[in-house]
Design a protein around this motif. Structure first.
Motif, PDB file in Angstrom:
ATOM      1  N   ALA A  37       0.823  -1.216   0.000  1.00 58.13           N
ATOM      2  CA  ALA A  37       0.000   0.000   0.000  1.00 58.13           C
ATOM      3  C   ALA A  37       0.856   1.264   0.000  1.00 58.13           C
ATOM      4  O   ALA A  37       0.448   2.293  -0.553  1.00 58.13           O
ATOM      5  N   ALA A  38       2.040   1.211   0.579  1.00 57.75           N
ATOM      6  CA  ALA A  38       2.915   2.384   0.650  1.00 57.75           C
ATOM      7  C   ALA A  38       3.564   2.710  -0.699  1.00 57.75           C
ATOM      8  O   ALA A  38       4.052   3.824  -0.891  1.00 57.75           O
ATOM      9  N   ARG A  39       3.570   1.773  -1.620  1.00 63.58           N
ATOM     10  CA  ARG A  39       4.108   1.991  -2.969  1.00 63.58           C
ATOM     11  C   ARG A  39       5.543   2.529  -2.963  1.00 63.58           C
ATOM     12  O   ARG A  39       5.886   3.400  -3.764  1.00 63.58           O
ATOM     13  N   GLY A  40       6.366   2.045  -2.030  1.00 62.78           N
ATOM     14  CA  GLY A  40       7.770   2.452  -1.990  1.00 62.78           C
ATOM     15  C   GLY A  40       8.030   3.780  -1.305  1.00 62.78           C
ATOM     16  O   GLY A  40       9.170   4.234  -1.261  1.00 62.78           O
ATOM     17  N   HIS A  41       7.005   4.412  -0.760  1.00 60.36           N
ATOM     18  CA  HIS A  41       7.178   5.682  -0.051  1.00 60.36           C
ATOM     19  C   HIS A  41       7.392   5.395   1.431  1.00 60.36           C
ATOM     20  O   HIS A  41       6.454   5.038   2.147  1.00 60.36           O
ATOM     21  N   SER A  42       8.619   5.568   1.879  1.00 65.93           N
ATOM     22  CA  SER A  42       8.972   5.268   3.264  1.00 65.93           C
ATOM     23  C   SER A  42       8.089   6.030   4.254  1.00 65.93           C
ATOM     24  O   SER A  42       7.625   5.468   5.247  1.00 65.93           O
ATOM     25  N   TRP A  43       7.855   7.309   4.007  1.00 66.49           N
ATOM     26  CA  TRP A  43       7.041   8.123   4.921  1.00 66.49           C
ATOM     27  C   TRP A  43       5.621   7.575   5.034  1.00 66.49           C
ATOM     28  O   TRP A  43       5.042   7.580   6.104  1.00 66.49           O
ATOM     29  N   LEU A  44       5.091   7.075   3.913  1.00 68.47           N
ATOM     30  CA  LEU A  44       3.733   6.544   3.921  1.00 68.47           C
ATOM     31  C   LEU A  44       3.690   5.184   4.618  1.00 68.47           C
ATOM     32  O   LEU A  44       2.758   4.896   5.370  1.00 68.47           O
ATOM     33  N   GLU A  45       4.712   4.371   4.397  1.00 71.01           N
ATOM     34  CA  GLU A  45       4.779   3.081   5.088  1.00 71.01           C
ATOM     35  C   GLU A  45       4.858   3.293   6.599  1.00 71.01           C
ATOM     36  O   GLU A  45       4.152   2.627   7.366  1.00 71.01           O
ATOM     37  N   LYS A  46       5.668   4.236   7.027  1.00 73.52           N
ATOM     38  CA  LYS A  46       5.771   4.535   8.454  1.00 73.52           C
ATOM     39  C   LYS A  46       4.449   5.054   9.003  1.00 73.52           C
ATOM     40  O   LYS A  46       4.049   4.708  10.115  1.00 73.52           O
ATOM     41  N   THR A  47       3.770   5.868   8.212  1.00 70.58           N
ATOM     42  CA  THR A  47       2.462   6.385   8.630  1.00 70.58           C
ATOM     43  C   THR A  47       1.466   5.249   8.801  1.00 70.58           C
ATOM     44  O   THR A  47       0.765   5.163   9.816  1.00 70.58           O
ATOM     45  N   LEU A  48       1.396   4.359   7.809  1.00 69.43           N
ATOM     46  CA  LEU A  48       0.471   3.229   7.887  1.00 69.43           C
ATOM     47  C   LEU A  48       0.804   2.341   9.085  1.00 69.43           C
ATOM     48  O   LEU A  48      -0.094   1.841   9.764  1.00 69.43           O
ATOM     49  N   TRP A  49       2.100   2.164   9.358  1.00 71.33           N
ATOM     50  CA  TRP A  49       2.483   1.396  10.541  1.00 71.33           C
ATOM     51  C   TRP A  49       2.042   2.095  11.828  1.00 71.33           C
ATOM     52  O   TRP A  49       1.591   1.445  12.773  1.00 71.33           O
ATOM     53  N   GLY A  50       2.178   3.414  11.864  1.00 66.01           N
ATOM     54  CA  GLY A  50       1.721   4.155  13.042  1.00 66.01           C
ATOM     55  C   GLY A  50       0.226   3.971  13.258  1.00 66.01           C
ATOM     56  O   GLY A  50      -0.226   3.738  14.386  1.00 66.01           O
TER      57      GLY A  50
END
Length: 165
Positions: A37-50
């Protein structure tokens, strides 16, 4: 809007989870879906994890709220979103609800769409995190602070610096 349709439609091609899995396999599946779902965007992956850490749902989860809605699946998507997502992807509400509960990737894609929609409408990262949870300003602030705490715990104190992106 068209991007949202494409994203959620792409999630429909994944195989839905049909039963609650054992904890290790379930955790791996949720992690895989967040990464996708983050599509390679680290900031978005971290957000989704949060968001995931704060919500603490699981595949198959359906948690009742005091207002008559339910929170579904790993990222606890509120049923308030079901009609909106159903219209967006042109699918029946009962099917969307089922996918939100049992398909970790559909659930993560919906979480992504909800967050990014909030980001687009507010143009403020932390407000968008709060909007994921509630339309009420004080609840948004409280929720965003909790998500930030989870992100720091998972990714370290430098999670919000440019270097960590």
């Amino acid at each position: 809007m068209l991007a949202g349709i494409a994203i959620l439609s792409a999630a429909l091609t994944s195989t839905p989870a049909v039963a609650k899995r054992a904890a290790p396999g379930e955790a791996a599946e949720i992690a895989r879906c967040i990464r996708i779902a983050a599509r390679g965007h680290s900031w978005l992956e971290k957000t989704l994890w949060g968001l995931r850490e704060q919500e603490a749902g699981w595949i198959g989860a359906q948690i009742a709220n005091t207002n008559g809605t339910h929170d579904l699946g790993p990222l606890q998507i509120n049923t308030w979103w079901v009609p909106r997502v159903a219209r967006l992807i042109n699918r029946p509400e009962h099917q969307v609800r089922h996918w939100l509960r049992y398909d970790a990737c559909f659930n993560a894609e919906a979480a992504r769409w909800i967050f990014l929609s909030g980001l687009e409408s507010t143009d403020d990262y932390w407000k968008a995190v709060g909007v994921y949870h509630s339309p009420t300003a004080w609840r948004q602030r409280t929720y965003a602070a909790k998500v930030a705490t989870h992100m720091r715990a998972k990714f370290g104190p430098d999670v919000f610096t440019a270097r960590s992106r």
